[in-house]
Design a protein around this motif. Structure first.
Motif, PDB file in Angstrom:
ATOM      1  N   HIS A 387       0.942  -1.327  -0.027  1.00  0.00           N
ATOM      2  CA  HIS A 387      -0.125   0.114  -0.082  1.00  0.00           C
ATOM      3  C   HIS A 387       0.834   1.211   0.037  1.00  0.00           C
ATOM      4  CE1 HIS A 387      -2.441  -3.132   1.829  1.00  0.00           C
ATOM      5  NE2 HIS A 387      -3.300  -2.705   1.094  1.00  0.00           N
ATOM      6  N   PRO A 388       0.344   2.500  -0.338  1.00  0.00           N
ATOM      7  CA  PRO A 388       1.016   3.750  -0.208  1.00  0.00           C
ATOM      8  C   PRO A 388       1.683   3.872   1.259  1.00  0.00           C
ATOM      9  CG  PRO A 388      -0.864   4.116  -1.588  1.00  0.00           C
ATOM     10  CD  PRO A 388      -0.893   2.839  -1.080  1.00  0.00           C
ATOM     11  N   ASP A 400       0.619   2.156  -8.559  1.00  0.00           N
ATOM     12  CA  ASP A 400      -0.046   0.974  -8.977  1.00  0.00           C
ATOM     13  C   ASP A 400      -1.034   0.424  -8.279  1.00  0.00           C
ATOM     14  OD1 ASP A 400       1.764   0.708 -11.313  1.00  0.00           O
ATOM     15  OD2 ASP A 400       3.319   0.200 -10.167  1.00  0.00           O
ATOM     16  N   THR A 401      -1.214   0.838  -6.899  1.00  0.00           N
ATOM     17  CA  THR A 401      -2.057   0.296  -6.192  1.00  0.00           C
ATOM     18  C   THR A 401      -3.665   0.527  -6.672  1.00  0.00           C
ATOM     19  OG1 THR A 401      -2.020   2.198  -4.710  1.00  0.00           O
ATOM     20  CG2 THR A 401      -0.582   0.163  -4.191  1.00  0.00           C
ATOM     21  N   MET A 402      -4.441  -0.421  -6.436  1.00  0.00           N
ATOM     22  CA  MET A 402      -6.154  -0.032  -6.723  1.00  0.00           C
ATOM     23  C   MET A 402      -6.713  -1.214  -5.876  1.00  0.00           C
ATOM     24  SD  MET A 402      -5.849  -1.480 -10.761  1.00  0.00           S
ATOM     25  CE  MET A 402      -4.461  -0.492 -10.914  1.00  0.00           C
ATOM     26  N   ILE A 403      -7.758  -0.702  -5.723  1.00  0.00           N
ATOM     27  CA  ILE A 403      -8.953  -1.615  -5.450  1.00  0.00           C
ATOM     28  C   ILE A 403     -10.218  -1.528  -6.271  1.00  0.00           C
ATOM     29  CG2 ILE A 403      -9.960   0.188  -3.752  1.00  0.00           C
ATOM     30  CD1 ILE A 403     -10.569  -2.173  -1.985  1.00  0.00           C
ATOM     31  N   PHE A 404     -10.711  -2.771  -6.717  1.00  0.00           N
ATOM     32  CA  PHE A 404     -11.825  -2.972  -7.497  1.00  0.00           C
ATOM     33  C   PHE A 404     -12.970  -3.199  -6.633  1.00  0.00           C
ATOM     34  CE2 PHE A 404      -8.146  -4.652 -10.293  1.00  0.00           C
ATOM     35  CZ  PHE A 404      -8.452  -3.805 -11.055  1.00  0.00           C
ATOM     36  N   GLU A 449     -22.454  -2.417   4.955  1.00  0.00           N
ATOM     37  CA  GLU A 449     -21.909  -2.656   3.500  1.00  0.00           C
ATOM     38  C   GLU A 449     -20.770  -1.276   3.443  1.00  0.00           C
ATOM     39  OE1 GLU A 449     -21.261  -4.800   0.607  1.00  0.00           O
ATOM     40  OE2 GLU A 449     -23.314  -4.480  -0.066  1.00  0.00           O
ATOM     41  N   LEU A 450     -21.467  -0.263   3.683  1.00  0.00           N
ATOM     42  CA  LEU A 450     -20.891   0.918   3.646  1.00  0.00           C
ATOM     43  C   LEU A 450     -19.725   1.150   4.741  1.00  0.00           C
ATOM     44  CD1 LEU A 450     -23.351   3.679   2.303  1.00  0.00           C
ATOM     45  CD2 LEU A 450     -21.843   2.282   0.936  1.00  0.00           C
ATOM     46  N   THR A 451     -20.222   0.571   5.807  1.00  0.00           N
ATOM     47  CA  THR A 451     -18.815   0.785   6.871  1.00  0.00           C
ATOM     48  C   THR A 451     -17.850  -0.143   6.477  1.00  0.00           C
ATOM     49  OG1 THR A 451     -20.840   1.200   8.547  1.00  0.00           O
ATOM     50  CG2 THR A 451     -18.559   0.275   9.311  1.00  0.00           C
ATOM     51  N   PHE A 452     -18.104  -1.352   6.023  1.00  0.00           N
ATOM     52  CA  PHE A 452     -16.831  -2.189   5.549  1.00  0.00           C
ATOM     53  C   PHE A 452     -16.117  -1.523   4.614  1.00  0.00           C
ATOM     54  CE2 PHE A 452     -19.364  -6.520   6.916  1.00  0.00           C
ATOM     55  CZ  PHE A 452     -18.673  -6.149   8.204  1.00  0.00           C
ATOM     56  N   LEU A 453     -16.640  -0.747   3.608  1.00  0.00           N
ATOM     57  CA  LEU A 453     -15.903  -0.141   2.533  1.00  0.00           C
ATOM     58  C   LEU A 453     -15.140   0.847   2.927  1.00  0.00           C
ATOM     59  CD1 LEU A 453     -15.605   0.274  -0.448  1.00  0.00           C
ATOM     60  CD2 LEU A 453     -17.724   1.815  -0.328  1.00  0.00           C
ATOM     61  N   MET A 454     -15.589   1.905   3.959  1.00  0.00           N
ATOM     62  CA  MET A 454     -14.734   2.908   4.597  1.00  0.00           C
ATOM     63  C   MET A 454     -13.555   1.955   5.358  1.00  0.00           C
ATOM     64  SD  MET A 454     -17.414   5.695   6.172  1.00  0.00           S
ATOM     65  CE  MET A 454     -18.238   4.653   7.078  1.00  0.00           C
ATOM     66  N   GLN A 455     -13.958   1.006   5.942  1.00  0.00           N
ATOM     67  CA  GLN A 455     -12.768   0.287   6.577  1.00  0.00           C
ATOM     68  C   GLN A 455     -11.687  -0.269   5.648  1.00  0.00           C
ATOM     69  OE1 GLN A 455     -14.828  -2.338   9.081  1.00  0.00           O
ATOM     70  NE2 GLN A 455     -15.174  -1.116  10.576  1.00  0.00           N
ATOM     71  N   ALA A 456     -12.291  -0.816   4.491  1.00  0.00           N
ATOM     72  CA  ALA A 456     -11.400  -1.235   3.451  1.00  0.00           C
ATOM     73  C   ALA A 456     -10.722  -0.375   2.953  1.00  0.00           C
ATOM     74  CB  ALA A 456     -12.340  -1.810   2.394  1.00  0.00           C
ATOM     75  N   LEU A 457     -11.112   0.873   2.601  1.00  0.00           N
ATOM     76  CA  LEU A 457     -10.420   2.088   2.027  1.00  0.00           C
ATOM     77  C   LEU A 457      -9.472   2.859   2.970  1.00  0.00           C
ATOM     78  CD1 LEU A 457     -13.185   3.345  -0.388  1.00  0.00           C
ATOM     79  CD2 LEU A 457     -11.410   2.056  -0.995  1.00  0.00           C
ATOM     80  N   ASP A 461     -11.490   8.150   9.188  1.00  0.00           N
ATOM     81  CA  ASP A 461     -11.122   9.244   9.786  1.00  0.00           C
ATOM     82  C   ASP A 461     -10.849  10.431   8.726  1.00  0.00           C
ATOM     83  OD1 ASP A 461     -11.614   8.071  12.569  1.00  0.00           O
ATOM     84  OD2 ASP A 461      -9.631   7.122  12.334  1.00  0.00           O
ATOM     85  N   SER A 462     -10.041  10.032   7.841  1.00  0.00           N
ATOM     86  CA  SER A 462      -9.596  10.946   6.721  1.00  0.00           C
ATOM     87  C   SER A 462      -9.237  10.400   5.366  1.00  0.00           C
ATOM     88  CB  SER A 462      -8.484  11.722   7.512  1.00  0.00           C
ATOM     89  OG  SER A 462      -7.816  12.738   6.172  1.00  0.00           O
ATOM     90  N   THR A 463      -9.653  11.225   4.463  1.00  0.00           N
ATOM     91  CA  THR A 463      -9.071  10.622   3.067  1.00  0.00           C
ATOM     92  C   THR A 463      -7.542  10.665   2.876  1.00  0.00           C
ATOM     93  OG1 THR A 463      -9.339  12.998   2.165  1.00  0.00           O
ATOM     94  CG2 THR A 463     -11.122  11.463   1.935  1.00  0.00           C
ATOM     95  N   ASP A 464      -6.815  11.487   3.723  1.00  0.00           N
ATOM     96  CA  ASP A 464      -5.630  11.254   3.798  1.00  0.00           C
ATOM     97  C   ASP A 464      -4.941   9.993   4.017  1.00  0.00           C
ATOM     98  OD1 ASP A 464      -5.462  14.103   3.411  1.00  0.00           O
ATOM     99  OD2 ASP A 464      -5.087  14.345   5.656  1.00  0.00           O
ATOM    100  N   PHE A 465      -5.740   8.989   4.701  1.00  0.00           N
ATOM    101  CA  PHE A 465      -5.236   7.619   4.766  1.00  0.00           C
ATOM    102  C   PHE A 465      -5.711   6.654   3.695  1.00  0.00           C
ATOM    103  CE2 PHE A 465      -5.858   9.631   9.347  1.00  0.00           C
ATOM    104  CZ  PHE A 465      -4.646  10.105   9.318  1.00  0.00           C
ATOM    105  N   LEU A 466      -6.310   7.069   2.597  1.00  0.00           N
ATOM    106  CA  LEU A 466      -6.854   6.397   1.745  1.00  0.00           C
ATOM    107  C   LEU A 466      -5.656   5.347   1.266  1.00  0.00           C
ATOM    108  CD1 LEU A 466      -8.716   5.601  -0.507  1.00  0.00           C
ATOM    109  CD2 LEU A 466      -7.435   7.166  -2.202  1.00  0.00           C
ATOM    110  N   ARG A 467      -5.921   3.911   1.503  1.00  0.00           N
ATOM    111  CA  ARG A 467      -4.910   2.718   1.280  1.00  0.00           C
ATOM    112  C   ARG A 467      -4.780   2.297  -0.163  1.00  0.00           C
ATOM    113  NH1 ARG A 467      -6.643  -2.008   3.174  1.00  0.00           N
ATOM    114  NH2 ARG A 467      -4.640  -2.642   3.742  1.00  0.00           N
ATOM    115  N   TYR A 468      -5.197   3.201  -1.176  1.00  0.00           N
ATOM    116  CA  TYR A 468      -5.017   2.542  -2.506  1.00  0.00           C
ATOM    117  C   TYR A 468      -5.002   4.074  -3.295  1.00  0.00           C
ATOM    118  CZ  TYR A 468      -6.712  -1.549  -0.506  1.00  0.00           C
ATOM    119  OH  TYR A 468      -7.216  -2.731   0.225  1.00  0.00           O
ATOM    120  N   ASP A 469      -4.042   4.103  -4.345  1.00  0.00           N
ATOM    121  CA  ASP A 469      -4.052   5.200  -5.219  1.00  0.00           C
ATOM    122  C   ASP A 469      -5.276   5.097  -6.056  1.00  0.00           C
ATOM    123  OD1 ASP A 469      -2.155   7.406  -6.551  1.00  0.00           O
ATOM    124  OD2 ASP A 469      -2.854   6.216  -8.447  1.00  0.00           O
ATOM    125  N   LYS A 470      -5.830   4.177  -6.569  1.00  0.00           N
ATOM    126  CA  LYS A 470      -7.071   4.111  -7.365  1.00  0.00           C
ATOM    127  C   LYS A 470      -8.018   3.442  -6.736  1.00  0.00           C
ATOM    128  CE  LYS A 470      -4.151   4.552 -11.528  1.00  0.00           C
ATOM    129  NZ  LYS A 470      -2.780   4.656 -10.815  1.00  0.00           N
TER     130      LYS A 470
END
Length: 608
Positions: A387-388, A400-404, A449-457, A461-470
């Motif tokens: 991850h970044p 190169d990181t991405m989540i589908f 569903e959306l809680t899991f999605l936020m946790q996966a990404l 707490d902040s979009t600064d911690f986005l775990r994938y570039d795409k």
């Protein structure tokens, strides 16, 4: 024997000239190549590199106008600055590490300091012409794919300045085409950052008088809840306001360069805003309390900027933090003391944010135990290894990181078999997610569903911690798939619009048709025109298969569509002030108007 067996001997060692290195490894100099369908594609970087030099002239107080012409894939750029020294014209556009920006005050606050940009444009162009005019004389040089073809010099009555014309190399950018909206967005950014500079694109004027204040006015419009706070010094300019929307919207720049991934200057700006609010109020608000609903922009001028790559998307200088924090904090505190009515609105917004975040924390705690159990029971995420922010293996980068985000287990299964486990993750949706339009942020935590999605990404707490570039939405190209796509886009725009504005949200394009004849490699087509062309090419024996969903594409076939041949389209917006109206129309309760629009604009493809 060993060398011969492995095919590795002294003949394997090659030394490339700078020109050939650029052409063989263009990604090192301009990032992605592409065909112009993405705003970060290389053809736009080529234009940017030339304009950057014109901006450098304006920054030094010369040349208040730039003329740009776009005609059938060719670009001309003319500034009215000092012009390249005539005896150095060829060297400045073709010899690496040659330029006037390394030392001295000829370019005090330059965007490009590496002497690479214009050389890369030259090397990656089918045709390239440069003409410099200084004090009644000119020198012109013509190149093809970086190789000098001829020179001319003499007297002229033209104004001082530099003219560059180039045509990107179709071999490197096959089928390229410039999209006017992408160029216009870049030119407006240049105008906002250089107030008083007139930029003309095919005769259309781009001009800003108030700089970043104009930028935020354009982006927020009537959404802002108080007048924009703006301050400008010779080296730091910023603007700030709030709306009642969720999330934060920020823009950051260094020496006129848009740093879409931020960096130390953006972090310092946010820190300065937080310190100002706490100092003025005498309280200890948290960062999220201040930033939720914030729209801000920061631009700094720096003599020796350090960027993370040649494309200059993120600033790395650590020494800017102190001065930027102090400048922003002092200016905002001073403004709030002098404008009591605005200060009351600001403090009311921050206080309301604080109350909302307390409610969200309570919702988090309430569902924490259930979430842990559900994670074990429903493995939503098939994560990747890197991850970044982590140490990367050779040959891969954080970009190169991405989540589908896939529609159900069928599509996720095909993706899982053929994905790159190092950098490609999968999050399988169980069905249609909740329509978030008009909902409060707290309600998201009642939706598993959306809680899991936020946790996966990693964005709870902040979009600064986005775990994938795409973040790539991968749904079927049918009615249900398009509906799910719209629901996901609504979710991001409602609560995490910075992910969209920073260019991290994409839609995966997958082929609609497979055209093949026995014992030949099939042709995959993304639209009816490609299908018809493939059918003509293969003849009467061609068999056409229509894919109804991603699950119908075998893992063996799917591999190429998420590999080197992957097509992804960015989700983009002109400005944030359009978001409420856009979401209200497509996702709100105005069913009659929406039905009328669809019936008027619907195009039904004809299938054979």
């Amino acid at each position: 024997m060993a060398e011969a067996a492995n095919g590795y001997d002294s003949s394997s060692i090659k030394t490339l000239s700078p020109l050939m290195h650029i052409r063989h490894r263009p990604g090192m100099y301009i990032g992605r190549l592409g065909d112009g369908s993405h705003p970060d594609d290389g053809i736009y970087v080529l234009v940017k590199e030339i304009i950057d030099n014109c901006i450098d002239e304006f920054t030094m107080g010369v040349g208040k106008r730039i003329d740009i012409t776009l005609d059938a894939g060719s670009v001309t750029v003319r500034d009215y600055g000092r012009g390249i020294p005539l005896d150095k014209v060829v060297a400045c556009v073709s010899e690496m590490n040659t330029g006037g920006k390394y030392e001295g005050d000829a370019f005090a606050y330059s965007i490009g300091l590496n002497g690479v940009g214009t050389k890369a444009v030259n090397a990656l162009s089918e045709k390239f012409t440069v003409r410099s005019t200084r004090d009644g004389r000119f020198h012109e040089a013509r190149f093809e794919r970086g190789v000098l073809q001829g020179e001319e010099e003499g007297e002229t009555a033209e104004r001082n300045g530099t003219y560059v014309a180039f045509t990107p190399d179709g071999e490197l950018f096959p089928g390229y085409a410039f999209k006017s909206e992408y160029l216009e967005k870049r030119l407006w950014m240049y105008a906002y950052l250089n107030s008083g500079l007139s930029i003309y694109l095919n005769g259309q004027l781009y001009l800003s008088r108030r700089g970043l204040e104009d930028l935020l006015e354009t982006e927020t419009g009537e959404d802002k809840i108080y007048p924009i706070i703006a301050r400008k010094t010779p080296t730091v300019e910023f603007a700030l306001t709030h709306s009642d929307n969720y999330g934060e919207t920020t823009y950051s720049f260094v020496n006129g360069q848009y740093t879409n991934d931020g960096g130390t200057h953006l972090s310092a700006f946010k820190e300065g805003v937080l310190k100002a609010i706490n100092e003025f109020s005498g309280k200890s608000f948290k960062a999220d309390d201040v930033r939720d609903g914030m729209a801000g922009a920061i631009a700094i001028k720096l003599r020796d900027p350090i960027f993370e790559s040649q494309t200059k998307n993120k600033l790395g200088n650590t020494d800017v933090r102190g001065p930027v924090v102090a400048a922003v904090r002092d200016a905002i505190v001073d403004f709030l003391h002098k404008n009591k009515e605005v200060a009351e609105v600001v403090m009311d917004k921050v206080t309301r944010n604080e109350q909302m975040h307390r409610q969200i924390q309570a919702m988090k705690k309430k569902g924490q135990a259930a979430a842990v159990k559900s994670k074990l029971r429903i493995p939503k995420l098939k994560d990747c290894k890197f991850h970044p922010g982590e140490k990367w293996p050779r040959g891969l980068t954080p970009s190169d990181t991405m989540i589908f985000l896939t529609e159900g287990d069928s599509a996720a299964g095909s993706l899982e078999v053929c994905r790159d486990v190092n950098c490609q993750a999968i999050f399988a949706l169980r069905g249609k997610p909740m329509n978030c339009y008009g909902e409060k942020f707290e309600k998201i935590y009642t939706n598993e569903e959306l809680t899991f999605l936020m946790q996966a990404l990693g964005i709870e707490d902040s979009t600064d911690f986005l775990r994938y570039d795409k973040v790539v939405i991968a749904t079927d190209a049918d009615v249900d798939g398009l509906h799910i796509r719209n629901l996901l886009i609504t979710f991001f725009l409602m609560f995490f619009e910075q992910i969209v504005l920073s260019g991290h949200l994409y839609v995966l394009e997958t082929p609609l048709f497979r055209v093949q004849v026995p014992k030949q490699t099939p042709i995959y087509c993304y639209n009816e025109a490609e299908r018809d062309a493939a059918a003509r090419k293969l003849g009467k024996k061609a068999e056409i298969t229509r894919f109804k969903g991603l699950g119908e594409i075998s893992p063996k076939e799917f591999g190429k569509f998420i590999g080197e041949e992957m097509r992804i389209q960015p989700v983009t917006l002109d400005n944030t002030k359009n978001i409420p109206e856009l979401l209200g129309f497509f996702m709100g309760n105005n069913t009659p108007k929406r039905r009328e629009y669809i019936m008027t604009n619907l195009e039904v493809p004809k299938y054979e």
